[in-house]
Design a protein around this motif. Structure first.
Motif, PDB file in Angstrom:
ATOM      1  N   ASP A 226       0.827  -1.210   0.000  1.00 44.34           N
ATOM      2  CA  ASP A 226       0.000   0.000   0.000  1.00 44.34           C
ATOM      3  C   ASP A 226       0.860   1.258   0.000  1.00 44.34           C
ATOM      4  O   ASP A 226       0.580   2.233  -0.700  1.00 44.34           O
ATOM      5  CB  ASP A 226      -0.907   0.029   1.241  1.00 44.34           C
ATOM      6  N   ASN A 227       1.918   1.256   0.826  1.00 43.37           N
ATOM      7  CA  ASN A 227       2.765   2.444   0.939  1.00 43.37           C
ATOM      8  C   ASN A 227       3.527   2.723  -0.347  1.00 43.37           C
ATOM      9  O   ASN A 227       3.629   3.869  -0.792  1.00 43.37           O
ATOM     10  CB  ASN A 227       3.734   2.281   2.109  1.00 43.37           C
ATOM     11  N   ILE A 228       4.055   1.680  -0.958  1.00 46.23           N
ATOM     12  CA  ILE A 228       4.743   1.853  -2.240  1.00 46.23           C
ATOM     13  C   ILE A 228       3.769   2.398  -3.279  1.00 46.23           C
ATOM     14  O   ILE A 228       4.075   3.329  -4.033  1.00 46.23           O
ATOM     15  CB  ILE A 228       5.353   0.515  -2.713  1.00 46.23           C
ATOM     16  N   GLY A 229       2.575   1.825  -3.320  1.00 45.88           N
ATOM     17  CA  GLY A 229       1.570   2.260  -4.282  1.00 45.88           C
ATOM     18  C   GLY A 229       1.085   3.672  -4.028  1.00 45.88           C
ATOM     19  O   GLY A 229       0.743   4.401  -4.970  1.00 45.88           O
ATOM     20  N   THR A 230       1.062   4.088  -2.762  1.00 48.22           N
ATOM     21  CA  THR A 230       0.624   5.446  -2.429  1.00 48.22           C
ATOM     22  C   THR A 230       1.623   6.479  -2.930  1.00 48.22           C
ATOM     23  O   THR A 230       1.250   7.480  -3.556  1.00 48.22           O
ATOM     24  CB  THR A 230       0.429   5.587  -0.908  1.00 48.22           C
ATOM     25  N   VAL A 231       2.888   6.237  -2.682  1.00 46.15           N
ATOM     26  CA  VAL A 231       3.918   7.175  -3.134  1.00 46.15           C
ATOM     27  C   VAL A 231       3.971   7.202  -4.662  1.00 46.15           C
ATOM     28  O   VAL A 231       4.158   8.269  -5.273  1.00 46.15           O
ATOM     29  CB  VAL A 231       5.287   6.805  -2.530  1.00 46.15           C
ATOM     30  N   ALA A 232       3.767   6.055  -5.292  1.00 43.98           N
ATOM     31  CA  ALA A 232       3.725   6.008  -6.763  1.00 43.98           C
ATOM     32  C   ALA A 232       2.570   6.849  -7.298  1.00 43.98           C
ATOM     33  O   ALA A 232       2.699   7.525  -8.333  1.00 43.98           O
ATOM     34  CB  ALA A 232       3.591   4.560  -7.230  1.00 43.98           C
ATOM     35  N   TRP A 234       1.217   9.511  -5.776  1.00 42.50           N
ATOM     36  CA  TRP A 234       1.585  10.919  -5.592  1.00 42.50           C
ATOM     37  C   TRP A 234       2.446  11.408  -6.746  1.00 42.50           C
ATOM     38  O   TRP A 234       2.236  12.487  -7.286  1.00 42.50           O
ATOM     39  CB  TRP A 234       2.345  11.106  -4.284  1.00 42.50           C
ATOM     40  N   TRP A 235       3.455  10.604  -7.107  1.00 48.34           N
ATOM     41  CA  TRP A 235       4.385  11.019  -8.170  1.00 48.34           C
ATOM     42  C   TRP A 235       3.698  10.994  -9.534  1.00 48.34           C
ATOM     43  O   TRP A 235       3.799  11.945 -10.309  1.00 48.34           O
ATOM     44  CB  TRP A 235       5.617  10.113  -8.175  1.00 48.34           C
ATOM     45  N   SER A 236       2.972   9.922  -9.839  1.00 44.79           N
ATOM     46  CA  SER A 236       2.367   9.773 -11.171  1.00 44.79           C
ATOM     47  C   SER A 236       1.237  10.766 -11.398  1.00 44.79           C
ATOM     48  O   SER A 236       0.876  11.035 -12.548  1.00 44.79           O
ATOM     49  CB  SER A 236       1.853   8.342 -11.366  1.00 44.79           C
ATOM     50  N   HIS A 237       0.683  11.334 -10.323  1.00 47.05           N
ATOM     51  CA  HIS A 237      -0.371  12.335 -10.459  1.00 47.05           C
ATOM     52  C   HIS A 237       0.150  13.744 -10.179  1.00 47.05           C
ATOM     53  O   HIS A 237      -0.623  14.653  -9.890  1.00 47.05           O
ATOM     54  CB  HIS A 237      -1.552  11.998  -9.544  1.00 47.05           C
ATOM     55  N   ALA A 238       1.469  13.905 -10.274  1.00 43.09           N
ATOM     56  CA  ALA A 238       2.128  15.210 -10.207  1.00 43.09           C
ATOM     57  C   ALA A 238       1.859  15.950  -8.898  1.00 43.09           C
ATOM     58  O   ALA A 238       1.835  17.181  -8.867  1.00 43.09           O
ATOM     59  CB  ALA A 238       1.710  16.084 -11.391  1.00 43.09           C
ATOM     60  N   MET A 239       1.692  15.213  -7.825  1.00 46.40           N
ATOM     61  CA  MET A 239       1.488  15.838  -6.520  1.00 46.40           C
ATOM     62  C   MET A 239       2.816  16.147  -5.837  1.00 46.40           C
ATOM     63  O   MET A 239       2.877  16.998  -4.946  1.00 46.40           O
ATOM     64  CB  MET A 239       0.642  14.919  -5.632  1.00 46.40           C
ATOM     65  N   ILE A 240       3.868  15.416  -6.209  1.00 51.58           N
ATOM     66  CA  ILE A 240       5.194  15.635  -5.635  1.00 51.58           C
ATOM     67  C   ILE A 240       6.230  15.701  -6.748  1.00 51.58           C
ATOM     68  O   ILE A 240       6.004  15.215  -7.863  1.00 51.58           O
ATOM     69  CB  ILE A 240       5.576  14.527  -4.625  1.00 51.58           C
ATOM     70  N   SER A 241       7.371  16.298  -6.415  1.00 47.76           N
ATOM     71  CA  SER A 241       8.459  16.452  -7.384  1.00 47.76           C
ATOM     72  C   SER A 241       9.244  15.158  -7.556  1.00 47.76           C
ATOM     73  O   SER A 241       9.137  14.239  -6.731  1.00 47.76           O
ATOM     74  CB  SER A 241       9.412  17.549  -6.909  1.00 47.76           C
ATOM     75  N   GLY A 243      12.399  14.899  -7.169  1.00 42.90           N
ATOM     76  CA  GLY A 243      13.357  14.824  -6.075  1.00 42.90           C
ATOM     77  C   GLY A 243      12.733  14.287  -4.798  1.00 42.90           C
ATOM     78  O   GLY A 243      13.335  13.467  -4.097  1.00 42.90           O
ATOM     79  N   THR A 244      11.524  14.738  -4.497  1.00 41.26           N
ATOM     80  CA  THR A 244      10.843  14.245  -3.299  1.00 41.26           C
ATOM     81  C   THR A 244      10.501  12.775  -3.436  1.00 41.26           C
ATOM     82  O   THR A 244      10.629  12.003  -2.480  1.00 41.26           O
ATOM     83  CB  THR A 244       9.572  15.075  -3.036  1.00 41.26           C
ATOM     84  N   TYR A 245      10.074  12.377  -4.617  1.00 42.63           N
ATOM     85  CA  TYR A 245       9.772  10.964  -4.865  1.00 42.63           C
ATOM     86  C   TYR A 245      11.003  10.101  -4.599  1.00 42.63           C
ATOM     87  O   TYR A 245      10.934   9.091  -3.880  1.00 42.63           O
ATOM     88  CB  TYR A 245       9.288  10.794  -6.299  1.00 42.63           C
ATOM     89  N   ASN A 265      10.244  13.411   7.879  1.00 46.35           N
ATOM     90  CA  ASN A 265      10.573  14.763   7.430  1.00 46.35           C
ATOM     91  C   ASN A 265      10.266  14.960   5.952  1.00 46.35           C
ATOM     92  O   ASN A 265       9.700  15.982   5.548  1.00 46.35           O
ATOM     93  CB  ASN A 265      12.043  15.072   7.707  1.00 46.35           C
ATOM     94  N   VAL A 266      10.628  13.976   5.126  1.00 49.38           N
ATOM     95  CA  VAL A 266      10.422  14.153   3.690  1.00 49.38           C
ATOM     96  C   VAL A 266       8.937  14.043   3.331  1.00 49.38           C
ATOM     97  O   VAL A 266       8.438  14.753   2.451  1.00 49.38           O
ATOM     98  CB  VAL A 266      11.283  13.173   2.870  1.00 49.38           C
ATOM     99  N   VAL A 267       8.199  13.178   4.026  1.00 45.44           N
ATOM    100  CA  VAL A 267       6.757  13.071   3.784  1.00 45.44           C
ATOM    101  C   VAL A 267       6.053  14.343   4.245  1.00 45.44           C
ATOM    102  O   VAL A 267       5.161  14.867   3.560  1.00 45.44           O
ATOM    103  CB  VAL A 267       6.177  11.826   4.482  1.00 45.44           C
ATOM    104  N   ASP A 268       6.455  14.856   5.413  1.00 42.81           N
ATOM    105  CA  ASP A 268       5.881  16.118   5.892  1.00 42.81           C
ATOM    106  C   ASP A 268       6.154  17.247   4.905  1.00 42.81           C
ATOM    107  O   ASP A 268       5.290  18.101   4.661  1.00 42.81           O
ATOM    108  CB  ASP A 268       6.458  16.483   7.263  1.00 42.81           C
ATOM    109  N   TYR A 269       7.358  17.258   4.342  1.00 43.10           N
ATOM    110  CA  TYR A 269       7.695  18.296   3.361  1.00 43.10           C
ATOM    111  C   TYR A 269       6.776  18.195   2.146  1.00 43.10           C
ATOM    112  O   TYR A 269       6.256  19.199   1.661  1.00 43.10           O
ATOM    113  CB  TYR A 269       9.155  18.158   2.916  1.00 43.10           C
ATOM    114  N   ALA A 270       6.570  16.970   1.667  1.00 45.17           N
ATOM    115  CA  ALA A 270       5.693  16.774   0.502  1.00 45.17           C
ATOM    116  C   ALA A 270       4.293  17.293   0.786  1.00 45.17           C
ATOM    117  O   ALA A 270       3.702  18.016  -0.019  1.00 45.17           O
ATOM    118  CB  ALA A 270       5.650  15.297   0.124  1.00 45.17           C
ATOM    119  N   MET A 271       3.756  16.954   1.947  1.00 36.05           N
ATOM    120  CA  MET A 271       2.381  17.333   2.266  1.00 36.05           C
ATOM    121  C   MET A 271       2.233  18.827   2.543  1.00 36.05           C
ATOM    122  O   MET A 271       1.234  19.431   2.184  1.00 36.05           O
ATOM    123  CB  MET A 271       1.892  16.517   3.467  1.00 36.05           C
ATOM    124  N   ASN A 272       3.233  19.419   3.178  1.00 34.65           N
ATOM    125  CA  ASN A 272       3.117  20.813   3.584  1.00 34.65           C
ATOM    126  C   ASN A 272       3.593  21.802   2.523  1.00 34.65           C
ATOM    127  O   ASN A 272       3.180  22.973   2.556  1.00 34.65           O
ATOM    128  CB  ASN A 272       3.895  21.045   4.880  1.00 34.65           C
TER     129      ASN A 272
END
Length: 462
Positions: A226-232, A234-241, A243-245, A265-272
């Protein structure tokens, strides 16, 4: 051979035995009648029956769960029973499932009246909403420590006890076709309860909980995949950069029990800093203003918060207005013990102190597929909290044999989503739906539910 004296004793005891049986049988409709809802405040006229109230699941600690049954709009005696469970953990099936997803009513903005849901699932089945575990909604415990030691195992056991005792109160539903449905962290509740029922039924030649299958949407299934798929997502839908990915993949160990400071820290950065002020449960729709400032990280959790669609994004607020009304609580036989806190859509305490959460549901899926249960999993494809990619990654590791290859299914003359049918499981997406699929896309969700009950593949054309 019995002696004449024993025969006489037996015959003289028959009236007493008959009176006891009669009393027990008479108590059943009396209990049902006590739970009957004659009408809810501001409710439009309906033809179906409603019941609600409490079932004690643990006398020693004083745990009682609140339910709301909305019977089928036609021929309820011939239609199956479906139990609906929302997730959180700590969120109410009355707030979400009943009031903004699959229930017969919607609540207006002021919380003063109800209007009918055109796509209510009780058109096809008798729907039983359960607020679980104790501490959610109107469900309560007399042992305050229960609010800080709830978890998957006790929730499943309490839900099983609820069903056993509820069916004693409503014996007309014994042996009826029975299904469980739910979403989000219900991805744990639903299969875990299904397994409890399956194991319980082994003691009976004819089980009175006639479990036939389950249906889960945007379901927490396996933390690692689930976690791998969630981050994928975020990236594939242009929600994160980019570099963050890369930084998340580098710093987050998805198989660890606890996340590291670097990962947090990196997840908080992505969300905030990269997400922006979006509804993470429906990334292309507006948020409920001004209450859109709270964000919830989900690499190890999935607490429902904001919602929306072409629908009003503030429906959760209307539910909290309505169910805190004393006249509503009286009509529903709710809050009979005087709970010392307001009814809320979700319990932050339960979520914060959740004690046990299985890492994966996949072993249960394998066991229940082998037992022949009908299992459907669906995903709204605009949810970034438990996204479609997470579910596909998780189900992909079941290594199932394909029965019907990937194809678009239709709602009217439009593509409702895509589906693939395996030999022992059906997976479907719902196009344009967020986390609560029946809220965002009620028509397609109704088609999906009707197809599930019928055991038919989703319509391949219009």
């Amino acid at each position: 051979m019995a002696t004449p004296q024993r025969n006489t004793l037996f015959l003289t005891s028959l009236p007493l035995l008959f009176s006891l049986v009669t009393a027990v049988l008479a108590a059943v409709p009396k209990q049902q009648e006590q739970d009957r809802i004659t009408s809810l405040p501001g409710q439009p006229p309906v033809t179906f029956q409603q019941f609600s109230g409490y079932v004690t699941v643990n006398e020693e600690q004083g745990r009682a769960l609140f339910y709301w049954l909305t019977e089928a709009t036609s021929l309820p005696q011939k239609k199956p029973l479906v139990l609906w469970l929302n997730g959180g953990p700590g969120c109410s099936s009355v707030a979400y499932g009943a009031s903004e997803e699959i229930g017969p009513f919607r609540i207006n903005k002021t919380g003063s009246s109800l209007y009918l849901n055109k796509y209510a699932w009780n058109r096809e089945a008798n729907i039983l909403f359960l607020e679980s575990p104790a501490g959610v909604g109107f469900s309560y415990t007399n042992t305050s420590s229960n609010l800080k030691d709830s978890g998957d195992n006790r929730t499943a056991q309490d839900n099983l006890m609820f069903l056993i005792r509820w069916m004693s109160r409503f014996p007309q539903y014994r042996y009826r076709e029975f299904y469980i449905a739910g979403e989000s962290y219900g991805g744990h509740y639903v299969p875990q309860l299904a397994k409890k029922i399956h194991d319980y039924n082994r003691a009976f030649s004819r089980p009175f909980i006639n479990l036939k299958g389950y249906l889960v949407g945007n379901a927490v299934t396996d933390y690692y995949y689930d976690n791998i798929g969630t981050v994928a997502f975020w990236w594939s839908h242009a929600m994160i950069s980019d570099g963050t990915y890369r930084s998340i993949l580098k710093n987050c160990n998805f198989s660890a029990e606890n996340t590291s400071k670097e990962c947090d820290n990196v997840v908080d950065y992505a969300m905030n800093h990269e997400f922006g002020d979006i509804d993470q449960y429906s990334i292309y729709t507006p948020t409920c203003m001004p209450n859109n400032t709270v964000r919830h990280k989900r690499l190890k959790s999935s607490l429902l918060r904001r919602r929306i669609s072409g629908y009003d994004p503030c429906t959760e607020n209307y539910a909290e207005k309505y169910y805190n009304r004393p006249d509503v609580q009286k009509a529903m036989h709710a809050n009979t013990t005087g709970i010392p806190y307001k009814w809320t859509a979700c319990s932050d305490v339960l979520f914060k102190y959740w004690t046990d959460s299985a890492n994966s549901m996949l072993p249960i899926y394998k066991e229940l597929m082998a037992a022949g249960l009908r299992i459907w999993v669906y995903s709204g494809d605009t949810d970034s909290v438990v996204p479609v990619t997470a579910t596909r990654f998780s189900l992909g590791h079941l290594n199932l044999k394909i029965k019907t290859s990937w194809y678009p299914w239709y709602s009217g003359n439009q593509v409702g989503g895509w589906t693939q049918v395996y030999e022992k499981l059906t997976f479907a997406t719902v196009r344009g739906a967020g986390h609560e699929v029946p809220l965002f896309r009620p028509g397609p969700a109704f088609i999906l539910f009707r197809s599930f009950l019928a055991g038919e593949e989703l319509p391949p054309s219009f």
